[in-house]
Design a protein around this motif. Structure first.
Motif, PDB file in Angstrom:
ATOM      1  N   CYS A 164      -5.061   8.581  -7.625  1.00 33.89           N
ATOM      2  CA  CYS A 164      -3.853   8.374  -6.692  1.00 33.89           C
ATOM      3  C   CYS A 164      -2.994   7.526  -7.651  1.00 33.89           C
ATOM      4  N   ASP A 165      -1.801   8.331  -7.913  1.00 32.66           N
ATOM      5  CA  ASP A 165      -0.630   7.488  -8.895  1.00 32.66           C
ATOM      6  C   ASP A 165       0.663   7.218  -7.964  1.00 32.66           C
ATOM      7  N   LEU A 166       0.316   7.187  -6.729  1.00 37.16           N
ATOM      8  CA  LEU A 166       1.560   6.787  -5.789  1.00 37.16           C
ATOM      9  C   LEU A 166       2.006   5.377  -6.080  1.00 37.16           C
ATOM     10  N   SER A 167       0.838   4.652  -6.190  1.00 35.07           N
ATOM     11  CA  SER A 167       1.250   3.167  -6.788  1.00 35.07           C
ATOM     12  C   SER A 167       2.082   2.933  -7.943  1.00 35.07           C
ATOM     13  N   LEU A 168       1.688   3.802  -8.929  1.00 41.98           N
ATOM     14  CA  LEU A 168       2.572   3.732 -10.350  1.00 41.98           C
ATOM     15  C   LEU A 168       4.067   4.170  -9.927  1.00 41.98           C
ATOM     16  N   HIS A 169       4.414   5.316  -9.231  1.00 45.53           N
ATOM     17  CA  HIS A 169       5.665   5.725  -8.878  1.00 45.53           C
ATOM     18  C   HIS A 169       6.318   4.844  -8.030  1.00 45.53           C
ATOM     19  N   LEU A 170       5.679   4.284  -6.881  1.00 45.32           N
ATOM     20  CA  LEU A 170       6.482   3.437  -6.292  1.00 45.32           C
ATOM     21  C   LEU A 170       6.828   2.193  -6.995  1.00 45.32           C
TER      22      LEU A 170
ATOM     23  N   ILE B 196       4.287   1.062   2.453  1.00 42.74           N
ATOM     24  CA  ILE B 196       5.519   1.746   2.208  1.00 42.74           C
ATOM     25  C   ILE B 196       5.018   3.165   1.375  1.00 42.74           C
ATOM     26  N   PRO B 197       4.785   3.953   2.282  1.00 42.03           N
ATOM     27  CA  PRO B 197       4.065   5.492   2.033  1.00 42.03           C
ATOM     28  C   PRO B 197       5.066   6.186   0.805  1.00 42.03           C
ATOM     29  N   PHE B 198       4.603   6.206  -0.048  1.00 36.32           N
ATOM     30  CA  PHE B 198       5.485   6.820  -1.446  1.00 36.32           C
ATOM     31  C   PHE B 198       6.270   8.502  -0.830  1.00 36.32           C
ATOM     32  N   ASP B 199       5.148   8.823  -0.258  1.00 36.15           N
ATOM     33  CA  ASP B 199       5.609  10.391   0.091  1.00 36.15           C
ATOM     34  C   ASP B 199       6.586  10.652   0.966  1.00 36.15           C
ATOM     35  N   TYR B 200       6.876   9.321   1.854  1.00 39.77           N
ATOM     36  CA  TYR B 200       7.989   9.239   2.884  1.00 39.77           C
ATOM     37  C   TYR B 200       9.284   8.440   2.337  1.00 39.77           C
ATOM     38  N   LEU B 201       9.314   8.261   1.264  1.00 37.18           N
ATOM     39  CA  LEU B 201      10.559   7.304   0.747  1.00 37.18           C
ATOM     40  C   LEU B 201      11.907   8.396   0.980  1.00 37.18           C
TER      41      LEU B 201
ATOM     42  N   ASP C 279       0.831  -1.198   0.035  1.00 41.55           N
ATOM     43  CA  ASP C 279       0.113  -0.102   0.176  1.00 41.55           C
ATOM     44  C   ASP C 279       0.817   1.266  -0.132  1.00 41.55           C
ATOM     45  N   ALA C 280       0.725   2.056  -1.049  1.00 43.26           N
ATOM     46  CA  ALA C 280       1.682   3.110  -1.158  1.00 43.26           C
ATOM     47  C   ALA C 280       1.171   4.530  -0.792  1.00 43.26           C
TER      48      ALA C 280
END
Length: 172
Positions: free
Chosen positions: A129-135, A93-98, A75-76
């Protein structure tokens, strides 16, 4: 604060937000290209998808893989979104906190040092939400060979009647 100041702040914030959206590589379309939630007849593929991206899967494949249990769900989204409803058994794994540094080691650790050939399904909350795409792109870049993207995410999962896992940290 007077009405005039509040209006000025609102207008300034709107202009700033629109300006940032215009130059952002993840810009949101002003006139929606989004459709309603998936019918389950095929994967949702966002307009920001590019050739070479990990494959997109639909709700049927996501549910089948989840039932089989041989895949890692990631879950991103933000931790509070994860806590308040995620696909059961998912890792957050929150993309915004990588981290900016040593991202490959961070991903390895966050994924529990799974083999890089392990199937991984990355999701967030739906078409906005495109966080999953970027992660998933990051995972692919750092050697994970089988990430895929369930773009309908947790919202589509719930819409199709599958249970979401709620963690004690959820304050709702």
């Amino acid at each position: 604060m007077g009405l005039r100041q509040a209006t000025s702040i609102f207008i300034l914030a709107a202009i700033l937000g629109l300006g940032i959206n215009l130059v952002s590589p993840n810009a949101v379309d002003f006139i929606g290209k989004y459709r309603d939630i998936s019918s389950g007849d095929g994967p949702i593929v966002p307009p920001s998808a590019m050739e070479g991206d990990p494959p997109f899967i639909d709700i049927n494949v996501a549910q089948m893989e989840h039932a089989a249990g041989d895949v890692v769900f990631v879950d991103a989204r933000e931790p509070y979104e994860f806590a308040c409803g995620t696909i059961p058994g998912s890792i957050n794994i929150p993309f915004d906190y990588l981290p900016a540094e040593n991202l490959p080691a961070y991903l390895d650790s966050a994924l529990g040092f799974v083999d890089k050939d392990t199937p991984i399904i990355v999701f967030c909350s739906g078409e906005e939400c495109d966080l999953s795409l970027h992660l998933a792109r990051n995972m692919q870049e750092f050697g994970y060979t089988r990430p895929s993207i369930f773009f309908g995410g947790a919202r589509e999962w719930a819409t199709f009647g599958f249970d979401l896992e709620v963690h004690p940290e959820c304050e709702n």
